[in-house]
Scaffold this active site. Structure first.
Site, PDB file in Angstrom:
ATOM      1  N   SER A 154       0.845  -1.189   0.000  1.00 25.22           N
ATOM      2  CA  SER A 154       0.000   0.000   0.000  1.00 25.22           C
ATOM      3  C   SER A 154       0.880   1.238   0.000  1.00 25.22           C
ATOM      4  O   SER A 154       2.055   1.187   0.390  1.00 25.22           O
ATOM      5  CB  SER A 154      -0.892   0.000   1.253  1.00 25.22           C
ATOM      6  OG  SER A 154      -1.549   1.239   1.430  1.00 25.22           O
ATOM      7  N   TYR A 167      -3.118  -1.083  10.071  1.00 22.57           N
ATOM      8  CA  TYR A 167      -3.066  -1.368   8.632  1.00 22.57           C
ATOM      9  C   TYR A 167      -1.739  -0.905   8.037  1.00 22.57           C
ATOM     10  O   TYR A 167      -1.062  -1.654   7.317  1.00 22.57           O
ATOM     11  CB  TYR A 167      -4.236  -0.679   7.943  1.00 22.57           C
ATOM     12  CG  TYR A 167      -4.286  -0.864   6.445  1.00 22.57           C
ATOM     13  CD1 TYR A 167      -4.870  -1.995   5.882  1.00 22.57           C
ATOM     14  CD2 TYR A 167      -3.753   0.093   5.591  1.00 22.57           C
ATOM     15  CE1 TYR A 167      -4.919  -2.169   4.505  1.00 22.57           C
ATOM     16  CE2 TYR A 167      -3.804  -0.072   4.218  1.00 22.57           C
ATOM     17  CZ  TYR A 167      -4.384  -1.204   3.684  1.00 22.57           C
ATOM     18  OH  TYR A 167      -4.424  -1.369   2.317  1.00 22.57           O
TER      19      TYR A 167
END
Length: 277
Positions: A154, A167
């Site tokens: 990400s 996350y």
């Protein structure tokens, strides 16, 4: 078939895509099939993967006669479930050549309120789950001295995003895992790379970014002035899995519309008024 087409041809290959029933995982499965690859999509809910496989099997002509996709119940947090999914791919299509670790979950809350259990749960899915699947696939890849692993990281692997500490930390660790596997397993013919998507609305983040102030700030820091799409991430997966990317190992490709390159830009979200400089 042109030389350019051959570079990206995946005919004869078989892929297992975790988290393949929705979002980026499903988009990768779709574009793999379009390039000739057979795909097993895995997710925790069997009904979802069966529906996804049914949809994927309509992509190519005569797909009813020669299925290109199959679904399997897969929980990357469970060793037995992961091994059964790998076995299912072999039993269904006769081989396994590509693993895409796309399974993921989100936890948005202030870091001061984040529990150890929540942190560990995200690591177990994103990092340890990717390791489990990679280890199971690597047994096959080592025997054939060939294999490709693609981990979905990400932009949060590179920069801080508020209230998604678990996350972001897990996605940073995913990049570390990618480099480690690439370094250690290349001698077995296994290439390991990653893709770091920018902001792509999917089931796990759509409510956070579409039409919100958070989304406005994201777009205003994205030179292309929009969110990405799952299909745009999938193109990078084809490159990494195909002959075109055969000497790429240990890298994470960022597909973010320029977000990480942006300092002060001049874009604004479509639902917001441009502010004075």
């Amino acid at each position: 078939m042109s030389i350019t087409t051959e570079l990206f041809d995946l005919t004869g290959k078989v892929a297992l895509v975790t988290g393949g029933a929705t979002g980026i995982g499903k988009a990768i499965a779709k574009v793999f099939i379009e390039h000739g690859c057979k795909v097993v999509v895995g997710s925790r809910t069997l009904a979802n993967v069966e529906q996804a496989a049914q949809e994927l099997n309509t992509i190519l002509e005569h797909s009813d006669e020669i299925p290109m996709a199959a679904g399997v119940s897969l929980d990357v947090a469970d060793d037995d479930s992961v091994q059964k999914a790998v076995d299912f791919a072999i039993d269904t299509f006769g081989s396994l050549d590509i693993l895409v670790n796309s399974a993921g979950i989100m936890c948005k809350k202030p870091t001061a309120d984040l529990s150890a259990d929540e942190m560990n749960n995200l690591y177990n899915i994103h990092v340890t789950g990717s390791l489990r699947a990679s280890q199971a696939a690597a047994h096959i890849f080592r025997e054939q001295h060939a294999g490709c692993i693609i981990n979905i990281a990400s932009v949060a692997s590179y920069c801080s995003l508020t209230e998604v500490t678990a996350y972001a930390s897990a996605k940073s660790a995913t990049m570390g895992l990618t480099r480690s596997l690439a370094n250690e397993w290349a001698k077995y013919g296994i290439r390991t790379n990653g893709i770091a998507p920018g902001f792509v609305p999917t089931d796990i983040n759509r409510k956070m970014i579409e039409g919100t102030d958070r989304g406005r700030r994201i777009i205003e820091n994205t030179p292309m002035a929009r969110f990405g799409t799952s299909d745009e991430i999938a193109g990078a997966a084809v490159y990494l899995a195909s002959r075109a990317g055969q000497f790429v190992n240990g890298h994470t490709i960022v597909v973010d519309g320029g977000y990480l390159a942006c300092g002060i830009g001049d874009t604004f979200a479509p639902w917001a008024q441009p502010s004075e400089a």
